[in-house]
Motif scaffolding. Sequence first.
Motif, mmCIF file in Angstrom:
data_model
loop_
_atom_site.group_PDB
_atom_site.id
_atom_site.type_symbol
_atom_site.label_atom_id
_atom_site.label_comp_id
_atom_site.label_asym_id
_atom_site.label_seq_id
_atom_site.Cartn_x
_atom_site.Cartn_y
_atom_site.Cartn_z
ATOM 1 N N GLY A 31 0.826 -1.201 0.000
ATOM 2 C CA GLY A 31 0.000 0.000 0.000
ATOM 3 C C GLY A 31 0.852 1.238 0.000
ATOM 4 O O GLY A 31 2.092 1.189 0.101
ATOM 5 N N ARG A 32 0.201 2.391 -0.136
ATOM 6 C CA ARG A 32 0.950 3.645 -0.207
ATOM 7 C C ARG A 32 1.662 3.934 1.106
ATOM 8 O O ARG A 32 2.801 4.413 1.115
ATOM 9 N N LYS A 33 0.998 3.655 2.243
ATOM 10 C CA LYS A 33 1.618 3.905 3.533
ATOM 11 C C LYS A 33 2.896 3.096 3.699
ATOM 12 O O LYS A 33 3.914 3.600 4.207
ATOM 13 N N GLU A 34 2.846 1.834 3.278
ATOM 14 C CA GLU A 34 4.043 0.988 3.394
ATOM 15 C C GLU A 34 5.142 1.492 2.460
ATOM 16 O O GLU A 34 6.337 1.481 2.819
ATOM 17 N N ALA A 35 4.780 1.948 1.258
ATOM 18 C CA ALA A 35 5.777 2.492 0.330
ATOM 19 C C ALA A 35 6.415 3.757 0.889
ATOM 20 O O ALA A 35 7.637 3.958 0.785
ATOM 21 N N GLU A 36 5.604 4.617 1.490
ATOM 22 C CA GLU A 36 6.158 5.831 2.091
ATOM 23 C C GLU A 36 7.069 5.505 3.263
ATOM 24 O O GLU A 36 8.088 6.176 3.478
ATOM 25 N N TYR A 37 6.708 4.469 4.024
ATOM 26 C CA TYR A 37 7.566 4.068 5.147
ATOM 27 C C TYR A 37 8.934 3.614 4.643
ATOM 28 O O TYR A 37 9.980 3.954 5.233
ATOM 29 N N VAL A 38 8.959 2.864 3.551
ATOM 30 C CA VAL A 38 10.239 2.419 2.983
ATOM 31 C C VAL A 38 11.056 3.615 2.521
ATOM 32 O O VAL A 38 12.275 3.676 2.739
ATOM 33 N N LEU A 39 10.410 4.609 1.916
ATOM 34 C CA LEU A 39 11.133 5.766 1.396
ATOM 35 C C LEU A 39 11.805 6.569 2.508
ATOM 36 O O LEU A 39 12.970 6.975 2.380
ATOM 37 N N VAL A 40 11.094 6.832 3.604
ATOM 38 C CA VAL A 40 11.642 7.724 4.619
ATOM 39 C C VAL A 40 12.479 6.999 5.673
ATOM 40 O O VAL A 40 13.225 7.650 6.418
ATOM 41 N N ASN A 41 12.374 5.694 5.771
ATOM 42 C CA ASN A 41 13.120 4.966 6.801
ATOM 43 C C ASN A 41 14.205 4.069 6.231
ATOM 44 O O ASN A 41 15.317 4.027 6.763
ATOM 45 N N ASP A 42 13.922 3.346 5.150
ATOM 46 C CA ASP A 42 14.916 2.416 4.611
ATOM 47 C C ASP A 42 15.902 3.089 3.674
ATOM 48 O O ASP A 42 16.974 2.536 3.401
ATOM 49 N N THR A 43 15.559 4.273 3.155
ATOM 50 C CA THR A 43 16.518 4.979 2.293
ATOM 51 C C THR A 43 17.797 5.304 3.054
ATOM 52 O O THR A 43 18.896 5.346 2.480
ATOM 53 N N GLY A 44 17.691 5.523 4.349
ATOM 54 C CA GLY A 44 18.863 5.850 5.156
ATOM 55 C C GLY A 44 19.882 4.734 5.237
ATOM 56 O O GLY A 44 21.059 4.991 5.558
ATOM 57 N N TYR A 45 19.485 3.465 4.976
ATOM 58 C CA TYR A 45 20.467 2.371 4.983
ATOM 59 C C TYR A 45 21.432 2.488 3.814
ATOM 60 O O TYR A 45 22.612 2.122 3.922
ATOM 61 N N LEU A 46 20.933 2.982 2.663
ATOM 62 C CA LEU A 46 21.780 3.108 1.480
ATOM 63 C C LEU A 46 22.399 4.494 1.375
ATOM 64 O O LEU A 46 23.544 4.641 0.933
ATOM 65 N N PHE A 47 21.670 5.508 1.808
ATOM 66 C CA PHE A 47 22.164 6.879 1.777
ATOM 67 C C PHE A 47 22.095 7.413 3.200
ATOM 68 O O PHE A 47 21.037 7.892 3.627
ATOM 69 N N PRO A 48 23.178 7.331 3.945
ATOM 70 C CA PRO A 48 23.155 7.740 5.363
ATOM 71 C C PRO A 48 22.651 9.172 5.506
ATOM 72 O O PRO A 48 23.172 10.105 4.881
ATOM 73 N N ALA A 49 21.622 9.345 6.313
ATOM 74 C CA ALA A 49 21.039 10.651 6.567
ATOM 75 C C ALA A 49 20.417 10.631 7.948
ATOM 76 O O ALA A 49 19.937 9.601 8.419
#
Length: 458
Positions: A31-49
């Motif tokens: 769902g969209r909520k799960e996709a948004e969660y991946v964008l704002v939380n899991d992106t940091g594993y590949l791009f440290p922020a």
Amino acid sequence: MNRRVEMPGSVTTDRLAGLITLQKRLMSAKGRKEAEYVLVNDTGYLFPARQILLVANGKLSAHSGATDVEQQSPYLHWVRRVLKTFELDRRDVSRRVDDASASSPDQLMLLTPERLAERDAALGTDWSEYWPREGVWIPMVWRGRLEGGLLLLREKPWNEAEQRLLTHWVQGAEHVLARHAGRKRSPVGKRLLTGAIVVMLGLLMLIPVRLSVLGQAEIVPQVSSLIRSPLDGVLKELAVAPNDPVEKGQLLARLDDAELKGRLAEARQALAVAQAEYARARQRAFTDRDASAEVPLLLARVEQTRADVDFLEQQLTRVRVEAPRAGVAIIGDASDWAGRPVQLGERLLEVADTRGAEVEIWLPSADNIPLPEGAKVSLFLNVDPSQVRDASLTHVNYRAELAPDGELAYRARALLNDAENLPRVGWRGTAKVEGEQVTLGYYLFRRPWATLRSWIGW
């Protein structure tokens, strides 16, 4: 020991593998909520922020480490002011972002406290309190329009290789978010759609339909004869069994005649005595003038006793109950009738046709509708509910009465149209009686409106 292979532009194979894994996880979001969660939380594993923000549909949609971005905290209020200052929530883009133009200032934007202070000094002074120094904004473009973007913040500057990978990562996320949500319709489009739906519903409510009512039905003979007790007495014999075929003149029942025979014998004896007294008085009248006066009185007594004899003889002929017509005997349990006292006019049995041409229908009083004579009736018998038998309504009683099931209903009769293939008498089912033609709106809201009127009293 594994050796890290360096790719052009300082992009390592490990980071490319991580990007592919992250893209697979994003595409598998349900769902969209799960996709948004991946964008704002899991992106940091590949791009440290330290902080990652997602802007979608002109508002802050998700924030790393936060479950609710709708709350009115001072920090989130400040974030919304910064996004509005940089116009990151409504900036139009005329062309898509690709790898060749990822470093263009029109597409990817590096944000710093100094750039914010140039636009709003008050907001710039709070940067160090809420955000780290280096920020990068990657827009999400879908079909030539800015749908939002991803904002990443950290202390370390963003190099060119990271910017390229981030652009590639966000471009893939555009399709995933668009698949789950799609573009929102404009207010004008919503109003037009709502108006079209209202107009369509209004037109549907004008479709002509026929009122109908359902009732319990039973097959009854068109012509039948009720056999009733011809006199008071005791039923001596019931000569037929239930459903026995009978012929015209056949013996159906016999009443006990012992009492009648005794009364007849007494009446005959009284007649003989009266006749003897009358004869003697006539002989005496020739010599005795006083005896001639008794002759009329004795004659009247003779006539009375003769009438009693004739009446009792006639009653004896009525102890035999015969069938007035050919048909079948319709009766309950025959064993209950033997030796049972009956009264004059009491129903004993019924002689009717084996096949019924009429339908007796009980229409609930709560569902009563105007029904003209000759209205169409569809009969569904329980023995064969898949077959529909057509009939025509002959009459409906004016007054409601108690139906066999104890409910108040109107008794109606209908005549089957197919006179050759008649069902068996006694078969039951459901009858649908069609009334006048009305609109679909009246058909749907007639009962609710009647109930509402009974509640509110007008």
